[in-house]
Design an enzyme around this catalytic site. Structure first.
Site, short mmCIF file in Angstrom:
data_model
loop_
_atom_site.label_atom_id
_atom_site.label_comp_id
_atom_site.label_asym_id
_atom_site.label_seq_id
_atom_site.Cartn_x
_atom_site.Cartn_y
_atom_site.Cartn_z
CD GLU A 1 6.18 42.21 46.13
OE1 GLU A 1 5.94 42.50 47.31
OE2 GLU A 1 7.27 42.44 45.58
CG ASP B 1 11.05 42.54 45.06
OD1 ASP B 1 10.32 42.52 46.06
OD2 ASP B 1 11.69 43.55 44.68
#
Length: 680
Positions: A377, A339
């Site tokens: 990401e 993330d």
């Protein structure tokens, strides 16, 4: 040397270790600035007053920046839990902003199982004074596995990723899992036959790390621990069963040939910023673990959650790699999706290290991760955007946000999108070039149209605007999206022609996703038109808004069948998913012999020649215009229809053997539809 270790303890590994040969526990805690550290041991009868308090002597129990101790189990008076108290210098400037508080109970950040008393209080970790009896404690557990666990068979051309939330997947009463398993790791085991039937080959689990139980974080993106599985997903919450249940789930998925990828949050913690709770890192060594302003001591926030981990610090990098190693070696996961991974590339002052952020080489070069899937990401919440060749992890896969945005705009009918759509279908070579000095592969692009961040695929074609009022932020949260409601806002009283168009648009998205070079991913429930009623940011909605409604699986079985058949089609045709770009094996056309790249064009065609992959030729015609268009088939031979997204089920995808040969000539592609042909 053994005598010293038995008396003083070892500084490695960090956290709690069980020494089976000695029947003893080793404790090790990193703190560069701590001046006084006490180890606290509790039994089950009193979680306020520790039964044993061991004040660590720095002349005995400190090596470098690590405090450590070793205790025989026989000397621990039946203790079941542990924690620390830590004191150190007061706050000071020049990056050394400390938040030591000897009144607070400190959780070991390496604890692999946690105990939350019924009196646990987030507010007590915020307020001044002691939080004894109201703090989380580490559980004195022994190793779950004595040897490294094997990874799953690694998928290549057949890799199809399915993003799911453990609780949301089976929490609904209509999920069909056994009693007592709703919303748990065990519940996912019950649904493995469903996943196999659908055809996916990897699950990407939204965060399973223990989050703050009082943080209002349903999604799991506010990690409380980087080691402990979330007790909320265990069959017996409040015990150490979460580890066992998680391991059983991994084993069952592997037995089914399904990879397990963890969505991990190593960019911030649940401690927030100024005024946030103090659970562990703030109390252990605030200036080492977090990025701070050298002027004010405020937390630098690149995650949008109040703090950012200080990944430029080697101790923080050590902690991240240790956590990854635990999940791979002891728990058996196959990969990680990181993330907001651009935070890994930030220097101590928040500037971007474009040259060589050390954590990427450390992860990529670690033999423990040689067979591990690494997915980024490639951006953060503060504006750093490193998609493609700008991302430091050159061998990593990446969520391709440009693919998402481009396909949404093209299918919606926006002008000027034909050229970019061609690039996306080809494998995004503009982002992942295979030049001599930077040789990327198309499979590094994780292609997706919808994920947990934003609308479901159904809501993408059902709402023009987000409807997030229930989240409590006056509908200001959540992204603005390239959605189109097909002429009717929402899911109430929808006219039949709009329902038909919405399903057609969903089929368009699925078809183009599955014929694109790269790695396809879609979110749970998109295969049967799951809706969140227009809420595109339900991070705090632990209710029917976020839980899969399995009744829709039965209502929209036609869509499930289409997705299932498109996955099977992709797997059956290796010419689609390649390690390298298609190059001379693809020919681009329009309705005629040349692609129309003008601004108002909304159509394209391509023929993928499959001979080099021992495959058939595939001809794709996409019409995003609002009127029917006649396409001239530009390649000689006998062609058979496979997909026509304008048709209702079961005619939307058929066996080519059931279709008469078309030959070359003209074919009408209906407005807003995709047609797919196979040669032979």
């Amino acid at each position: 040397m053994d005598v010293w270790l038995r008396k003083e303890g070892s500084s490695f590994p960090l956290g709690l270790s069980w020494i089976k040969e000695e029947q003893s526990y080793n404790f090790a805690l990193y703190s560069k600035h701590a001046e006084r550290v006490s180890l606290l041991l509790y039994d089950e009868t009193d979680i306020i007053h520790p039964g044993i308090v061991l004040l660590l002597d720095y002349l005995v129990h400190r090596s470098g920046r690590v405090w450590h101790a070793r205790l025989p189990k026989s000397s621990m008076n039946g203790a079941k839990y542990y924690a620390y108290r830590i004191d150190g210098p007061p706050p000071q400037g020049n990056y050394e902003w400390h938040t030591f508080d000897p009144d607070k109970i400190v959780l070991d950040p390496y604890a692999k199982a946690l105990f939350f008393p019924l009196t646990f209080s987030r507010q007590a970790a915020i307020d001044p004074g002691s939080n004894a009896g109201r703090a989380a404690l580490g559980n004195l557990v022994q190793s779950l596995h004595s040897s490294p666990r094997p990874l799953s068979e690694k998928h290549e051309s057949d890799l199809v990723i399915y993003e799911l939330h453990i609780r949301g997947f089976t929490e609904n009463a209509n999920s069909g899992v056994s009693s007592g398993k709703h919303g748990t790791f065990a519940g996912l085991i019950d649904k493995i036959p469903y996943l196999q039937d659908l055809g996916i080959t990897a699950v990407e689990l939204m965060p399973v790390f223990q989050n703050d139980p009082q943080g209002g974080d349903y999604w799991g993106y506010m990690p409380f621990s980087f080691y402990a599985p979330n007790q909320h997903y265990a069959g017996n919450p409040g015990t150490t069963d979460a580890q066992t249940d998680f391991s059983s789930m991994i084993d069952a998925l592997h037995a089914a040939g399904i990879e397990v990828i963890l969505d991990v949050v190593f960019n911030h913690t649940a401690e927030g910023g100024l005024g946030g709770p103090k659970y562990h890192l703030k109390l252990i060594d605030n200036s080492s673990y977090y990025m701070l302003s050298p002027v004010t001591g405020n937390y630098l926030d690149f995650s949008g959650t109040g703090n950012s981990l200080h990944c430029a610090n080697r101790a923080v990098r050590h902690m991240i790699l240790d956590s990854m190693r635990y999940w791979v070696r002891e728990m058996g996961v196959d990969g990680f999706r990181f993330d907001l991974a651009s935070i890994f590339a930030l220097n101590s002052d928040g500037s971007v290290n474009f040259e060589d952020p050390p954590i990427f080489d450390q992860i990529s070069g670690d033999p423990d991760f040689s067979g591990t899937r690494l997915i980024a990401e490639p951006w953060d919440a503060a504006g750093v955007y490193q998609l493609g060749r700008n991302f430091p992890g050159i061998t990593w896969q990446q969520w391709n946000g440009k693919f998402r945005d481009t396909l949404r705009k093209f299918v919606k009918g926006d002008p000027g999108m034909v050229g970019e759509t061609m690039s996306c279908l080809y494998g995004s070579c503009d982002l992942f070039p295979d030049a001599l000095m930077t040789t990327y592969h198309p499979y590094q692009s994780i292609n997706y149209v919808a994920s947990h961040d934003g609308f479901t695929l159904y809501d993408l074609v059902s709402y023009n605007t987000k409807h997030n009022q229930a989240n409590g932020q006056n509908n200001t949260d959540g992204p603005d999206e390239d959605s189109w409601n097909c002429g009717w806002e929402g899911d109430s009283g929808v006219p039949p022609d709009v329902v038909k168009l919405r399903k057609q648009q969903i089929r368009n998205f699925v078809c183009l996703l599955m014929v694109s070079n790269g790695t396809p991913m879609f979110r749970m429930g998109d295969e049967f038109a799951q809706t969140q009623s227009g809420n595109n940011n339900p991070y705090n909605q632990d209710n029917e808004t976020s839980w899969l409604d399995w009744d829709r699986y039965r209502v929209h079985s036609d869509l499930f069948r289409f997705v299932q058949e498109m996955i099977a089609f992709r797997k059956a045709h290796p010419s689609l998913a390649r390690s390298r770009f298609w190059r001379d094996d693809v020919r681009w056309y329009g309705t005629g012999p040349a692609v129309d790249l003008s601004f108002e064009s909304r159509s394209l065609a391509l023929c993928i020649h499959g001979a080099s992959q021992q495959d058939q030729d595939i001809y794709v015609m996409a019409n995003a215009f609002w009127e029917d268009l006649d396409f001239e088939i530009q390649e000689a031979g006998s062609w058979r229809l496979v997909v026509n997204t304008a048709e209702d089920s079961p005619k939307d995808i058929v066996s080519p053997q059931s279709q008469p040969p078309l030959g070359s000539g003209r074919i009408t592609v209906c407005a807003r539809s995709v047609v797919l042909l196979i040669k032979g």
